[in-house]
Motif scaffolding. Sequence first.
Motif, mmCIF file in Angstrom:
data_model
loop_
_atom_site.group_PDB
_atom_site.id
_atom_site.type_symbol
_atom_site.label_atom_id
_atom_site.label_comp_id
_atom_site.label_asym_id
_atom_site.label_seq_id
_atom_site.Cartn_x
_atom_site.Cartn_y
_atom_site.Cartn_z
ATOM 1 N N ALA A 281 0.530 -1.373 -0.079
ATOM 2 C CA ALA A 281 0.326 -0.069 0.007
ATOM 3 C C ALA A 281 0.815 1.325 0.295
ATOM 4 O O ALA A 281 0.454 2.469 0.330
ATOM 5 C CB ALA A 281 -0.819 0.431 1.283
ATOM 6 N N MET A 282 2.167 1.049 0.065
ATOM 7 C CA MET A 282 2.705 2.357 0.300
ATOM 8 C C MET A 282 3.646 2.445 -1.213
ATOM 9 O O MET A 282 4.692 3.156 -1.439
ATOM 10 C CB MET A 282 4.080 2.077 1.531
ATOM 11 C CG MET A 282 3.875 1.695 2.789
ATOM 12 S SD MET A 282 5.144 1.901 3.937
ATOM 13 C CE MET A 282 3.829 0.648 5.452
ATOM 14 N N ALA A 283 2.920 1.800 -2.088
ATOM 15 C CA ALA A 283 4.089 2.288 -3.214
ATOM 16 C C ALA A 283 4.312 3.492 -3.809
ATOM 17 O O ALA A 283 5.135 3.521 -4.098
ATOM 18 C CB ALA A 283 3.429 0.819 -4.201
ATOM 19 N N VAL A 284 2.836 3.741 -3.809
ATOM 20 C CA VAL A 284 3.045 5.194 -4.421
ATOM 21 C C VAL A 284 4.182 6.725 -3.453
ATOM 22 O O VAL A 284 5.046 7.191 -3.747
ATOM 23 C CB VAL A 284 2.040 5.911 -4.664
ATOM 24 C CG1 VAL A 284 1.428 7.431 -4.801
ATOM 25 C CG2 VAL A 284 0.914 5.050 -5.603
ATOM 26 N N THR A 285 3.881 5.885 -1.997
ATOM 27 C CA THR A 285 5.017 6.440 -1.369
ATOM 28 C C THR A 285 6.174 6.576 -1.834
ATOM 29 O O THR A 285 6.941 7.708 -1.613
ATOM 30 C CB THR A 285 3.978 7.196 0.083
ATOM 31 O OG1 THR A 285 3.139 6.273 0.263
ATOM 32 C CG2 THR A 285 5.123 7.470 0.668
ATOM 33 N N ILE A 286 6.333 5.589 -1.705
ATOM 34 C CA ILE A 286 7.890 5.041 -2.222
ATOM 35 C C ILE A 286 8.670 5.390 -3.673
ATOM 36 O O ILE A 286 9.607 6.439 -3.476
ATOM 37 C CB ILE A 286 8.080 3.575 -2.143
ATOM 38 C CG1 ILE A 286 7.895 2.826 -0.689
ATOM 39 C CG2 ILE A 286 9.441 3.163 -2.673
ATOM 40 C CD1 ILE A 286 7.693 0.915 -0.672
ATOM 41 N N VAL A 287 7.812 5.362 -4.455
ATOM 42 C CA VAL A 287 7.964 6.207 -6.081
ATOM 43 C C VAL A 287 8.370 7.780 -5.604
ATOM 44 O O VAL A 287 8.990 8.197 -6.154
ATOM 45 C CB VAL A 287 6.945 5.741 -6.473
ATOM 46 C CG1 VAL A 287 6.731 6.468 -8.363
ATOM 47 C CG2 VAL A 287 7.189 4.170 -7.084
ATOM 48 N N ALA A 288 6.873 8.130 -5.239
ATOM 49 C CA ALA A 288 7.325 9.724 -4.582
ATOM 50 C C ALA A 288 7.995 10.099 -3.711
ATOM 51 O O ALA A 288 9.626 10.502 -4.648
ATOM 52 C CB ALA A 288 5.590 10.179 -3.485
ATOM 53 N N GLU A 289 9.515 9.444 -3.056
ATOM 54 C CA GLU A 289 10.111 9.334 -2.408
ATOM 55 C C GLU A 289 11.741 9.424 -3.896
ATOM 56 O O GLU A 289 12.804 10.498 -3.470
ATOM 57 C CB GLU A 289 10.542 8.697 -1.229
ATOM 58 C CG GLU A 289 11.695 9.079 -0.232
ATOM 59 C CD GLU A 289 11.490 10.231 0.657
ATOM 60 O OE1 GLU A 289 12.136 10.745 1.208
ATOM 61 O OE2 GLU A 289 10.379 10.826 0.808
ATOM 62 N N VAL A 290 11.560 8.548 -4.205
ATOM 63 C CA VAL A 290 12.512 8.118 -5.599
ATOM 64 C C VAL A 290 12.624 9.467 -6.098
ATOM 65 O O VAL A 290 13.907 9.995 -6.136
ATOM 66 C CB VAL A 290 12.378 6.698 -5.767
ATOM 67 C CG1 VAL A 290 12.923 6.617 -7.171
ATOM 68 C CG2 VAL A 290 12.461 5.618 -5.269
ATOM 69 N N VAL A 291 11.249 9.888 -6.632
ATOM 70 C CA VAL A 291 11.358 11.370 -6.917
ATOM 71 C C VAL A 291 12.135 12.367 -6.556
ATOM 72 O O VAL A 291 13.212 13.100 -7.349
ATOM 73 C CB VAL A 291 10.638 11.651 -7.684
ATOM 74 C CG1 VAL A 291 10.062 12.917 -8.064
ATOM 75 C CG2 VAL A 291 9.570 10.714 -8.786
ATOM 76 N N ALA A 292 11.260 12.124 -5.377
ATOM 77 C CA ALA A 292 12.689 13.580 -4.389
ATOM 78 C C ALA A 292 13.995 13.102 -3.898
ATOM 79 O O ALA A 292 14.453 13.871 -4.669
ATOM 80 C CB ALA A 292 11.529 13.513 -2.933
ATOM 81 N N MET A 293 14.563 11.972 -4.389
ATOM 82 C CA MET A 293 15.496 11.736 -4.532
ATOM 83 C C MET A 293 16.275 12.231 -5.383
ATOM 84 O O MET A 293 17.674 13.152 -5.638
ATOM 85 C CB MET A 293 15.646 9.878 -3.989
ATOM 86 C CG MET A 293 15.933 9.676 -2.691
ATOM 87 S SD MET A 293 15.769 8.272 -2.592
ATOM 88 C CE MET A 293 15.832 7.542 -0.994
ATOM 89 N N ALA A 294 15.966 12.083 -6.346
ATOM 90 C CA ALA A 294 15.959 12.349 -7.735
ATOM 91 C C ALA A 294 16.917 13.546 -7.368
ATOM 92 O O ALA A 294 17.843 13.699 -8.691
ATOM 93 C CB ALA A 294 15.749 11.611 -8.859
#
Length: 405
Positions: A281-294
């Motif tokens: 259920a956290m997949a979108v949150t994880i991807v959002a953090e990946v984008v912020a990391m980029a």
Amino acid sequence: MTTVLTRAELHALVWERPMTKLAAEFGLSSTALQTLCKKHEVPTPPCGHWMKKAHNKPVRVIPLPPRPSDGTGSDRILIQPGLGLAVSPAAAAAREAVRAGTEPATVSVPAPRDRLVDATLAKLAKAKPDAQGLVSVRGAGVIQVTARPVSVDRVGVVLDELARAAASRGVVLDAREGSARFEVEGETVTVELVEVADKVAHTATPAELQALATWEAKQEADRKRYGHASGWGRPQIPKWEERHQGRLAVRLEEVRVRRDSPWGPAMRRTYADHGRRKLEAMAVTIVAEVVAMAVTKRENRDADERRRREAEEQARRRAEAERRAALEKRRSAALDELIVEHERILQLERYVIALDAALSGTEIPPRVGRFVCWVRARLDHLKAEMAPAAFEMRLESRGLFAEDE
């Protein structure tokens, strides 16, 4: 840029759109915006408000109190970008944009599984458990995974959700060149999925209990025989132990926010099952953090380049200051030497005058005559060295007073 609002304006904004979106517009964390509202007694929407509004259900807007109850609050609210954010406003906005994006429509026919996920699960099914009972895969062409065999099915669900969330937001999940990573506009963030151990109360095993009983029996026998027991070597039964119970976690690479310091705060890199909230259920949150990391990694490179240029400029200035100091030291030494020579000329001139006066009208002995000639020649030589042309050559040979100095 700092924004100044009245309490009424902020009240209208927080009831107009969700706090997360509004905070991103201001360049704040949602927690920082909540804190500002609480400080100035600006009511905020309760949980479920926006869900009810989206489904056209009646909602109640809490009116704004006239003034803070203590009478000390100001009607002017200063909002400074970056407040409460470890990351930059740009990274926070990118993160919130991903979170706010709509999910792709659900269809009755399952979407085809990502090839990378498929390859990972196929290799995971063939892996042999290690001493801890965990199977793992890593390397090119697969996502790095470590889990128990009984958790493999759920691993597939989590990886599917991650791949789906990434693809729907333009993020590529790839493992062609080693460790699996997300690719976002030229930046990469590595990722792995692991089953983490829980700390649970340890239940003593029969072997541990037997060892303890044997030790206690020996202690009792020693007391009966010798009147005392050493108490040394008691077997220790741990109170806690780590046990794998199916709790999964996604670990991203470590990314630090280095815009202000080379060792800035680290961004969140671990997402794990917690209570009823499951990792899938956290997949979108994880991807959002990946984008912020980029975004942060790009900013880090810019900050590193800025610090490199600043360090080079400081080094250049230090070198220039050292060169100037060394040059002044050489100039001062040359000046001291010239002063000494000038004083020597004046002394010689006075001596020649005195010598001429002393020898005037007398017969000059040969050796004295030769000495007088030598002194006059010495004086002429020193004067010649102080002539403009000779003086210029001396300064040139010593590298002093050139135009580029």
